[in-house]
Design a protein around this motif. Structure first.
Motif, short mmCIF file in Angstrom:
data_model
loop_
_atom_site.label_atom_id
_atom_site.label_comp_id
_atom_site.label_asym_id
_atom_site.label_seq_id
_atom_site.Cartn_x
_atom_site.Cartn_y
_atom_site.Cartn_z
N ASP A 10 0.83 -1.21 0.00
CA ASP A 10 0.00 0.00 0.00
C ASP A 10 0.86 1.26 0.00
O ASP A 10 0.55 2.25 -0.67
N ILE A 11 1.97 1.21 0.73
CA ILE A 11 2.91 2.34 0.73
C ILE A 11 3.50 2.52 -0.66
O ILE A 11 3.59 3.64 -1.17
N ALA A 12 3.91 1.43 -1.28
CA ALA A 12 4.50 1.50 -2.62
C ALA A 12 3.53 2.09 -3.63
O ALA A 12 3.91 2.92 -4.46
N ILE A 13 2.27 1.70 -3.56
CA ILE A 13 1.26 2.25 -4.47
C ILE A 13 1.10 3.74 -4.24
O ILE A 13 1.07 4.53 -5.19
N ALA A 14 1.02 4.14 -2.99
CA ALA A 14 0.87 5.56 -2.66
C ALA A 14 2.09 6.37 -3.12
O ALA A 14 1.95 7.48 -3.64
N LEU A 15 3.27 5.81 -2.95
CA LEU A 15 4.49 6.50 -3.39
C LEU A 15 4.53 6.63 -4.91
O LEU A 15 4.92 7.68 -5.43
N SER A 34 11.79 9.55 4.34
CA SER A 34 11.10 10.85 4.39
C SER A 34 9.82 10.82 3.57
O SER A 34 8.78 11.32 4.02
N TYR A 35 9.87 10.27 2.37
CA TYR A 35 8.69 10.19 1.52
C TYR A 35 7.57 9.39 2.19
O TYR A 35 6.41 9.79 2.14
N VAL A 36 7.94 8.27 2.80
CA VAL A 36 6.92 7.44 3.47
C VAL A 36 6.29 8.21 4.62
O VAL A 36 5.07 8.23 4.77
N CYS A 37 7.12 8.83 5.43
CA CYS A 37 6.60 9.57 6.59
C CYS A 37 5.70 10.73 6.20
O CYS A 37 4.83 11.13 6.98
N LEU A 39 3.58 10.65 3.64
CA LEU A 39 2.37 10.19 2.98
C LEU A 39 1.13 10.47 3.82
O LEU A 39 1.15 10.28 5.04
N GLU A 40 0.07 10.90 3.14
CA GLU A 40 -1.19 11.08 3.83
C GLU A 40 -1.67 9.71 4.30
O GLU A 40 -1.66 8.74 3.55
N GLY A 41 -2.01 9.61 5.55
CA GLY A 41 -2.48 8.35 6.10
C GLY A 41 -1.40 7.54 6.79
O GLY A 41 -1.70 6.53 7.43
N PHE A 42 -0.14 7.96 6.66
CA PHE A 42 0.91 7.22 7.36
C PHE A 42 0.84 7.55 8.84
O PHE A 42 0.91 8.71 9.23
N ALA A 43 0.68 6.52 9.67
CA ALA A 43 0.44 6.75 11.09
C ALA A 43 1.29 5.86 11.98
O ALA A 43 0.85 5.44 13.04
N ASP A 44 2.50 5.56 11.56
CA ASP A 44 3.38 4.71 12.37
C ASP A 44 4.53 5.54 12.91
O ASP A 44 4.77 6.67 12.47
N ASP A 45 5.23 4.98 13.85
CA ASP A 45 6.39 5.64 14.46
C ASP A 45 7.53 5.66 13.44
O ASP A 45 7.97 4.61 12.98
N PRO A 46 8.01 6.85 13.07
CA PRO A 46 9.10 6.93 12.10
C PRO A 46 10.36 6.17 12.53
O PRO A 46 11.12 5.73 11.69
N ASN A 47 10.54 6.00 13.82
CA ASN A 47 11.73 5.31 14.32
C ASN A 47 11.63 3.79 14.23
O ASN A 47 12.60 3.10 14.54
N LYS A 48 10.50 3.25 13.82
CA LYS A 48 10.32 1.81 13.73
C LYS A 48 10.76 1.23 12.38
O LYS A 48 10.67 0.03 12.17
N SER A 49 11.23 2.05 11.50
CA SER A 49 11.68 1.54 10.21
C SER A 49 13.11 1.02 10.34
O SER A 49 13.83 1.35 11.28
#
Length: 65
Positions: A10-15, A34-37, A39-49
């Motif tokens: 889903d992230i890949a499609i949005a990107l 940065s691009y993933v973070c 994205l509209e609708g991205f709601a996870d902790d940026p530090n978990k990648s």
């Protein structure tokens, strides 16, 4: 829909939709993160990648193209 790091497809499609001119094959992981973070609708902790997650997103993005 809320996206998390586990939603690689889903992230890949949005990107692919948001950044059609990005050369995905040569993207830096810092830019991809940065691009993933941003994205509209991205709601996870940026530090978990991590590198494995970012690589999976990159490969899914390439497959979408």
């Amino acid at each position: 829909m809320k996206l998390t790091w586990q939603d690689t497809l889903d992230i890949a499609i949005a990107l692919a939709e948001k950044y059609p001119d990005v050369d995905v094959q040569y993207i830096r992981f810092t830019d991809l993160h940065s691009y993933v973070c941003q994205l509209e609708g991205f709601a996870d902790d940026p530090n978990k990648s991590n590198e494995r997650i970012l690589e999976a997103i990159q490969m899914a993005w390439l497959d979408e193209l």
